[in-house]
Design an enzyme around this catalytic site. Structure first.
Site, PDB file in Angstrom:
ATOM      1  N   LYS A 188       0.841  -1.209   0.000  1.00 28.84           N
ATOM      2  CA  LYS A 188       0.000   0.000   0.000  1.00 28.84           C
ATOM      3  C   LYS A 188       0.876   1.258   0.000  1.00 28.84           C
ATOM      4  O   LYS A 188       0.670   2.172  -0.794  1.00 28.84           O
ATOM      5  CB  LYS A 188      -0.928   0.029   1.236  1.00 28.84           C
ATOM      6  CG  LYS A 188      -1.841  -1.189   1.366  1.00 28.84           C
ATOM      7  CD  LYS A 188      -2.735  -1.108   2.596  1.00 28.84           C
ATOM      8  CE  LYS A 188      -2.004  -1.119   3.927  1.00 28.84           C
ATOM      9  NZ  LYS A 188      -1.320  -2.393   4.250  1.00 28.84           N
ATOM     10  N   ARG A 226      11.997  -4.673   5.292  1.00 29.62           N
ATOM     11  CA  ARG A 226      11.711  -3.291   4.913  1.00 29.62           C
ATOM     12  C   ARG A 226      12.554  -2.294   5.704  1.00 29.62           C
ATOM     13  O   ARG A 226      12.770  -2.447   6.897  1.00 29.62           O
ATOM     14  CB  ARG A 226      10.234  -3.006   5.183  1.00 29.62           C
ATOM     15  CG  ARG A 226       9.886  -1.511   5.119  1.00 29.62           C
ATOM     16  CD  ARG A 226       8.418  -1.249   5.179  1.00 29.62           C
ATOM     17  NE  ARG A 226       7.765  -1.838   6.312  1.00 29.62           N
ATOM     18  CZ  ARG A 226       6.442  -1.947   6.428  1.00 29.62           C
ATOM     19  NH1 ARG A 226       5.657  -1.516   5.459  1.00 29.62           N
ATOM     20  NH2 ARG A 226       5.917  -2.504   7.495  1.00 29.62           N
ATOM     21  N   ARG A 264      10.799  -0.032  11.313  1.00 26.01           N
ATOM     22  CA  ARG A 264       9.658   0.170  12.202  1.00 26.01           C
ATOM     23  C   ARG A 264       9.688  -0.779  13.393  1.00 26.01           C
ATOM     24  O   ARG A 264      10.083  -1.933  13.263  1.00 26.01           O
ATOM     25  CB  ARG A 264       8.350  -0.044  11.422  1.00 26.01           C
ATOM     26  CG  ARG A 264       7.895   1.201  10.702  1.00 26.01           C
ATOM     27  CD  ARG A 264       6.817   0.952   9.699  1.00 26.01           C
ATOM     28  NE  ARG A 264       5.682   0.175  10.181  1.00 26.01           N
ATOM     29  CZ  ARG A 264       4.606  -0.096   9.464  1.00 26.01           C
ATOM     30  NH1 ARG A 264       4.513   0.392   8.222  1.00 26.01           N
ATOM     31  NH2 ARG A 264       3.621  -0.811   9.950  1.00 26.01           N
ATOM     32  N   ARG A 293     -10.163   0.510   8.001  1.00 25.98           N
ATOM     33  CA  ARG A 293      -9.623  -0.779   8.396  1.00 25.98           C
ATOM     34  C   ARG A 293     -10.634  -1.622   9.168  1.00 25.98           C
ATOM     35  O   ARG A 293     -10.311  -2.726   9.591  1.00 25.98           O
ATOM     36  CB  ARG A 293      -8.447  -0.497   9.321  1.00 25.98           C
ATOM     37  CG  ARG A 293      -7.192  -1.236   8.971  1.00 25.98           C
ATOM     38  CD  ARG A 293      -6.141  -0.686   9.905  1.00 25.98           C
ATOM     39  NE  ARG A 293      -4.934  -1.386   9.837  1.00 25.98           N
ATOM     40  CZ  ARG A 293      -3.844  -0.935   9.215  1.00 25.98           C
ATOM     41  NH1 ARG A 293      -3.863   0.202   8.566  1.00 25.98           N
ATOM     42  NH2 ARG A 293      -2.754  -1.638   9.253  1.00 25.98           N
ATOM     43  N   ARG A 325      -0.485  -8.762  13.275  1.00 27.03           N
ATOM     44  CA  ARG A 325      -1.087  -7.766  12.356  1.00 27.03           C
ATOM     45  C   ARG A 325      -1.890  -8.470  11.261  1.00 27.03           C
ATOM     46  O   ARG A 325      -2.969  -8.008  10.869  1.00 27.03           O
ATOM     47  CB  ARG A 325       0.004  -6.877  11.746  1.00 27.03           C
ATOM     48  CG  ARG A 325       0.483  -5.805  12.727  1.00 27.03           C
ATOM     49  CD  ARG A 325       1.862  -5.274  12.408  1.00 27.03           C
ATOM     50  NE  ARG A 325       1.985  -4.698  11.095  1.00 27.03           N
ATOM     51  CZ  ARG A 325       3.163  -4.458  10.501  1.00 27.03           C
ATOM     52  NH1 ARG A 325       4.296  -4.741  11.131  1.00 27.03           N
ATOM     53  NH2 ARG A 325       3.197  -3.925   9.305  1.00 27.03           N
TER      54      ARG A 325
HETATM   55  P1  AP5 Z   1       4.848  -1.571   1.944  1.00 30.62           P
HETATM   56  O1  AP5 Z   1       4.461  -0.834   0.726  1.00 30.62           O
HETATM   57  O2  AP5 Z   1       5.581  -0.837   2.994  1.00 30.62           O
HETATM   58  O3  AP5 Z   1       3.575  -2.350   2.534  1.00 30.62           O
HETATM   59  P2  AP5 Z   1       2.241  -1.801   3.228  1.00 30.62           P
HETATM   60  O4  AP5 Z   1       1.079  -2.438   2.554  1.00 30.62           O
HETATM   61  O5  AP5 Z   1       2.271  -0.312   3.310  1.00 30.62           O
HETATM   62  O6  AP5 Z   1       2.413  -2.509   4.638  1.00 30.62           O
HETATM   63  P3  AP5 Z   1       2.393  -1.909   6.113  1.00 30.62           P
HETATM   64  O7  AP5 Z   1       3.218  -2.848   6.932  1.00 30.62           O
HETATM   65  O8  AP5 Z   1       2.742  -0.475   6.136  1.00 30.62           O
HETATM   66  O9  AP5 Z   1       0.871  -2.100   6.418  1.00 30.62           O
HETATM   67  P4  AP5 Z   1       0.178  -2.123   7.762  1.00 30.62           P
HETATM   68  O10 AP5 Z   1      -1.216  -2.059   7.308  1.00 30.62           O
HETATM   69  O11 AP5 Z   1       0.539  -3.268   8.634  1.00 30.62           O
HETATM   70  O12 AP5 Z   1       0.799  -0.878   8.543  1.00 30.62           O
HETATM   71  P5  AP5 Z   1       0.256   0.600   8.821  1.00 30.62           P
HETATM   72  O13 AP5 Z   1       1.413   1.507   8.869  1.00 30.62           O
HETATM   73  O14 AP5 Z   1      -0.858   0.920   7.919  1.00 30.62           O
HETATM   74  O15 AP5 Z   1       5.715  -2.849   1.482  1.00 30.62           O
HETATM   75  C1  AP5 Z   1       6.344  -3.687   2.432  1.00 30.62           C
HETATM   76  C2  AP5 Z   1       7.743  -4.080   1.939  1.00 30.62           C
HETATM   77  O16 AP5 Z   1       7.623  -4.929   0.815  1.00 30.62           O
HETATM   78  C3  AP5 Z   1       8.609  -2.889   1.501  1.00 30.62           C
HETATM   79  O17 AP5 Z   1       9.934  -3.112   1.905  1.00 30.62           O
HETATM   80  C4  AP5 Z   1       8.503  -2.900  -0.029  1.00 30.62           C
HETATM   81  O18 AP5 Z   1       9.710  -2.452  -0.629  1.00 30.62           O
HETATM   82  C5  AP5 Z   1       8.251  -4.379  -0.340  1.00 30.62           C
HETATM   83  N1  AP5 Z   1       7.332  -4.554  -1.443  1.00 30.62           N
HETATM   84  C6  AP5 Z   1       6.211  -3.828  -1.726  1.00 30.62           C
HETATM   85  N2  AP5 Z   1       5.590  -4.296  -2.827  1.00 30.62           N
HETATM   86  C7  AP5 Z   1       6.333  -5.361  -3.241  1.00 30.62           C
HETATM   87  C8  AP5 Z   1       6.214  -6.262  -4.357  1.00 30.62           C
HETATM   88  N3  AP5 Z   1       5.197  -6.157  -5.235  1.00 30.62           N
HETATM   89  N4  AP5 Z   1       7.158  -7.236  -4.469  1.00 30.62           N
HETATM   90  C9  AP5 Z   1       8.185  -7.333  -3.577  1.00 30.62           C
HETATM   91  N5  AP5 Z   1       8.370  -6.496  -2.532  1.00 30.62           N
HETATM   92  C10 AP5 Z   1       7.445  -5.524  -2.363  1.00 30.62           C
HETATM   93  O19 AP5 Z   1      -0.346   0.439  10.281  1.00 30.62           O
HETATM   94  C11 AP5 Z   1       0.495   0.179  11.403  1.00 30.62           C
HETATM   95  C12 AP5 Z   1      -0.345   0.040  12.661  1.00 30.62           C
HETATM   96  O20 AP5 Z   1      -1.020   1.293  12.930  1.00 30.62           O
HETATM   97  C13 AP5 Z   1      -1.465  -0.996  12.617  1.00 30.62           C
HETATM   98  O21 AP5 Z   1      -0.985  -2.280  12.936  1.00 30.62           O
HETATM   99  C14 AP5 Z   1      -2.453  -0.427  13.658  1.00 30.62           C
HETATM  100  O22 AP5 Z   1      -2.039  -0.713  14.954  1.00 30.62           O
HETATM  101  C15 AP5 Z   1      -2.328   1.079  13.444  1.00 30.62           C
HETATM  102  N6  AP5 Z   1      -3.320   1.585  12.469  1.00 30.62           N
HETATM  103  C16 AP5 Z   1      -3.034   2.175  11.255  1.00 30.62           C
HETATM  104  N7  AP5 Z   1      -4.154   2.540  10.621  1.00 30.62           N
HETATM  105  C17 AP5 Z   1      -5.190   2.163  11.438  1.00 30.62           C
HETATM  106  C18 AP5 Z   1      -6.602   2.246  11.308  1.00 30.62           C
HETATM  107  N8  AP5 Z   1      -7.188   2.790  10.231  1.00 30.62           N
HETATM  108  N9  AP5 Z   1      -7.354   1.752  12.332  1.00 30.62           N
HETATM  109  C19 AP5 Z   1      -6.778   1.215  13.436  1.00 30.62           C
HETATM  110  N10 AP5 Z   1      -5.447   1.097  13.609  1.00 30.62           N
HETATM  111  C20 AP5 Z   1      -4.661   1.568  12.620  1.00 30.62           C
HETATM  112 MG    MG Z   2       2.440   1.070   4.876  1.00 31.49          MG
END
Ligand code: AP5
Ligand code: MG
Ligand code: ZN
Length: 214
Positions: free
Chosen positions: A13, A127, A161, A88, A172
């Site tokens: 994402k 990452r 992170r 989410r 997660r």
């Molecule tokens: P990346 O693009 O960073 O993946 P992502 O989908 O953004 O994954 P996140 O880990 O950021 O998602 P998340 O939903 O767990 O975390 P968030 O910050 O939203 O890609 C990952 C890696 O893979 C990178 O190194 C990239 O280079 C590589 N990659 C990407 N695409 C690839 C491909 N096609 N092939 C190979 N490699 C690839 O949330 C964190 C925390 O915040 C949550 O756990 C929760 O506690 C809280 N939170 C956030 N939003 C909410 C909400 N709306 N409600 C409640 N709690 C929330």
């Molecule tokens: Mg992300």
């Protein structure tokens, strides 16, 4: 354009949102990034979110809905935005609809990045991010051209992170399947859901997304 990117942790994402924001002149709104900024600043909101994030659970709907509602009102969002990591839960998706309605806005696209859970642990644990400009990298899948130097800004400091360890990634993913996956049906029922193959390589996924977005 107002776009929602759906997908489990590690689906890409953030990686794709950064590319789309440059290509379409949109703003990436990542609730995860916003919450991490609150944690780093030591605010009351950050204190509330910190332990939940470290455990891999979801922070309260009320808290993230409030953050997004304020953020969408800011000037830089006028040209459109990409929601990354929000909504989410079904209550968040419902609140988003009401919020956009009240602001005379509507969603143009909801796209899900479809991936296999098994591959997400390796993606997330490899990452890292440039500490200066925020560009994302991966130990194996997206290395800087010159080791230790950011391609985009030349910075040499990188960060990882706190929640990017195998144990937290597994919880997660569990939170995703229990609480977030149902929103795909929510958007499918409205006829809005589109999907892309998120297991393809990074450039290929961008190509699939731009084919949908035009
Ligand atoms: P990346 O693009 O960073 O993946 P992502 O989908 O953004 O994954 P996140 O880990 O950021 O998602 P998340 O939903 O767990 O975390 P968030 O910050 O939203 O890609 C990952 C890696 O893979 C990178 O190194 C990239 O280079 C590589 N990659 C990407 N695409 C690839 C491909 N096609 N092939 C190979 N490699 C690839 O949330 C964190 C925390 O915040 C949550 O756990 C929760 O506690 C809280 N939170 C956030 N939003 C909410 C909400 N709306 N409600 C409640 N709690 C929330
Ligand atoms: Mg992300
Ligand atoms: Zn950089």
């Amino acid at each position: 354009m107002k776009l929602v990117l759906l997908g489990p942790p590690g689906a890409g994402k953030g990686t794709q949102a950064k590319r789309l924001q440059d290509k379409y002149g949109l703003v990436q709104l990542s609730t995860g990034d916003m919450l991490r900024a609150e944690v780093a600043s030591g605010s009351d909101l950050g204190k509330e979110a910190k332990s939940v994030m470290e455990s891999g659970g979801l922070v309260s709907d009320e808290l993230v809905i409030g953050i997004i509602s304020d953020r969408v009102d800011q000037d830089d969002c006028k040209g459109g935005f990409i929601l990354d990591g929000f909504p989410r839960t079904v209550p968040q998706a419902e609140a988003l609809d009401t919020m956009l309605d009240d602001k005379d806005m509507n969603l143009d696209n909801v796209v899900e990045l479809k991936v296999n859970d098994d591959a997400m642990v390796e993606r997330i644990c490899g990452r890292f991010t440039c500490a200066d400009c925020g560009k994302g990298y991966h130990d194996k899948f997206e290395k800087p051209a010159k080791e230790g130097v950011c391609d985009k800004c030349g910075g040499t400091e990188f960060s990882r992170r706190a929640d990017d360890n195998e144990e937290t990634v597994r919880s997660r993913l569990e939170s995703y399947h229990k609480q977030t996956a149902p929103i795909s049906n929510y958007y499918a029922a409205k006829g809005m859901l589109k999907g892309v193959d998120g297991m393809a390589d990074i450039d290929d996924v961008t190509g699939q997304l731009t084919a949908i977005l035009g």
